[in-house]
Design an enzyme around this catalytic site. Sequence first.
Site, short mmCIF file in Angstrom:
data_model
loop_
_atom_site.label_atom_id
_atom_site.label_comp_id
_atom_site.label_asym_id
_atom_site.label_seq_id
_atom_site.Cartn_x
_atom_site.Cartn_y
_atom_site.Cartn_z
N ASP B 10 -18.31 -1.48 -38.01
CA ASP B 10 -18.27 -0.75 -36.75
C ASP B 10 -16.79 -0.74 -36.33
O ASP B 10 -16.28 -1.71 -35.79
CB ASP B 10 -19.14 -1.48 -35.72
CG ASP B 10 -19.02 -0.91 -34.31
OD1 ASP B 10 -18.34 0.12 -34.12
OD2 ASP B 10 -19.62 -1.51 -33.39
N LYS B 75 -8.06 4.81 -32.84
CA LYS B 75 -9.21 5.65 -33.18
C LYS B 75 -9.18 6.99 -32.44
O LYS B 75 -9.61 8.01 -32.97
CB LYS B 75 -10.50 4.89 -32.84
CG LYS B 75 -11.78 5.58 -33.28
CD LYS B 75 -12.97 4.69 -32.98
CE LYS B 75 -14.29 5.39 -33.28
NZ LYS B 75 -15.42 4.50 -32.99
N GLU B 152 -22.48 6.55 -35.49
CA GLU B 152 -22.77 5.33 -34.74
C GLU B 152 -24.19 5.29 -34.19
O GLU B 152 -24.89 4.28 -34.36
CB GLU B 152 -21.73 5.14 -33.62
CG GLU B 152 -20.37 4.69 -34.17
CD GLU B 152 -19.21 4.99 -33.24
OE1 GLU B 152 -19.46 5.39 -32.08
OE2 GLU B 152 -18.06 4.85 -33.68
N ASP B 174 -24.83 4.70 -25.18
CA ASP B 174 -23.79 3.78 -25.63
C ASP B 174 -22.72 3.65 -24.54
O ASP B 174 -21.86 4.52 -24.40
CB ASP B 174 -23.19 4.30 -26.95
CG ASP B 174 -22.10 3.40 -27.51
OD1 ASP B 174 -21.66 2.48 -26.80
OD2 ASP B 174 -21.67 3.63 -28.65
#
Lengths: 152, 422
Positions: B10, B75, B152, B174
């Site tokens: 992850d 990211k 994800e 999330d």
Amino acid sequence: MEQPTDKRGAEKDLAEQRLEQLKYLQADFDNYRKKFDREREDIVKFASETLVRELLPILDDFDGALKTEKSKGLVALHAKILKTLYHAGLEPIDALGKEFDPHLHEALLRDKSDKPEGTVIEELRKGYSLKGKVIRPSGVKVSVGNKWERKK
Amino acid sequence: MGKEKIIGIDLGTSNSQAAVMLGGKPTIIPSAEGATVAGKMFPSVVAFTKEDILVGEPAKRQAVNNPEATIMAAKRKMGTDFKFTARGKEYTPQQISAFILQKIKRDAEAFLGEEVKKAVITVPAYFNDNQRTATKDAGRIAGLDVVRLVNEPTAAAMAYGLDKEGEHKVMVFDLGGGTLDVTIMEFGEGTFNVLSTSGDTQLGGTDMDKALIDFVISEFQRTDGIDLKKDKMTSQRIREAVEKAKIELSTVLETDINLPYITADASGPKHLNIRFTRSKLEQLVSPIINRCIHPVEQALKDASLTKNDIKKVIMVGGPTRMPVVQKFVEDHVGKKVERAVDPMECVALGAAIQGGILGGEVKDLVLLDVTPLTLGIETLGQVMRQSRYTYFRASGPLPRTTRRLGNSILSVCLRLQGAFPK
């Protein structure tokens, strides 16, 4: 003639599949044993870690108290609890005047000073290690030397 | 030794972690620096010091002292031409991510006691092809063969075993430290198809913590007339105490924040002691939680669904542990949320399960992957939007092969992700 070959082929496949599963199991078992041994050592060594971590804020309270109230009783109480924790393997981390080390210290502030760049010039929160393992880094102010200009 | 392990990673914006199948169960790989406040995750931070390259917790700890050469949230730049500059050298976002992946590889090897060469990495559902390619490149630079990228929310759903149930629609909520991602997926024919994604890149647990800390500071200002914000050491103590109270209030209805000798004035030492109830906490964070309404509704709207169509709701991210967040989602979607798997670990655990499937370790499970984009051919005068030139529709399952004839000079066969003609 076809059927027996097919059957043999299927049996061979099944045997290969089982062998594969066995290999996985063997590898997993080896890993588990290693993991188990390692974890058992750690459990014995760091059994007190959770409790000691819980007590750190109380040590901070003492540090705050001793800044404003240096009474004999308070000093004695502090010394007593520290001594008990030191016996359990707790050690304060040296910070003031040392070179900043991110493995031991956490930079909370930086400032100009006459000390060389990278020197810890103030300890804002004590750091501790337990049996050699850092359980909380020291919170520190780090010198940037005396020629530094704040970038806007 | 058996066959080599494929680890699941992850690779997050603020935190990362990895997991691997052990004894048939996905298991989190601990970070070498040990557990932190963020659990077993470590911060996705890379720093360049005079002598060293630091990754994770040590890199974060020195950020204040070395901001010019400390890189966070790489990211967010994946798949762009952006270059980070540190100590006179330029780094691409994938090079920075590779340092994080290298650390994961090292930690995994120390944990497993064997070399790790292969990995499954998770990416946000909305990542485009450039961003996905960059993520694969990061793996390659780190010496990892990225056997598959998984969305994800798909990984989270797999951690819940939703791929073993029949056809259904699932919402993944999330909420991380700084971002909210809402994804609606449809499961069927062995794949999760993303129907819609929505979110807010400026909403998360950090805002909630700040609201709670501000409350404690303003309470003390009201009762004792002293501003505690000025003292860095005091703010640290308050931050820790508030964090602890927040966790306690997930299980009890009332606690207290007790910080004796927090400061002193001319009259002597001052003590902070504030009763803190769950209802107060809920009141303080509700303005932030209410901002989740729009992304949830938007996701439903974009998927052309109503909340009644959603069969399962999965929670991902630390802040979703708070009962108030769970209650909010339950009220809004009208379903009980799934909470059997740790919301901070489920993405990595799902990636590990996918790794186990691809490595042949886990049987009786389907392979899951989809192309995020429509793929096709554009020739002179013909646009891809016309369906006869579209070879793979977006969200279609992979791997697969398609073949289309009918053009006298050109016959095309496209194969994606190792699909071969039968």
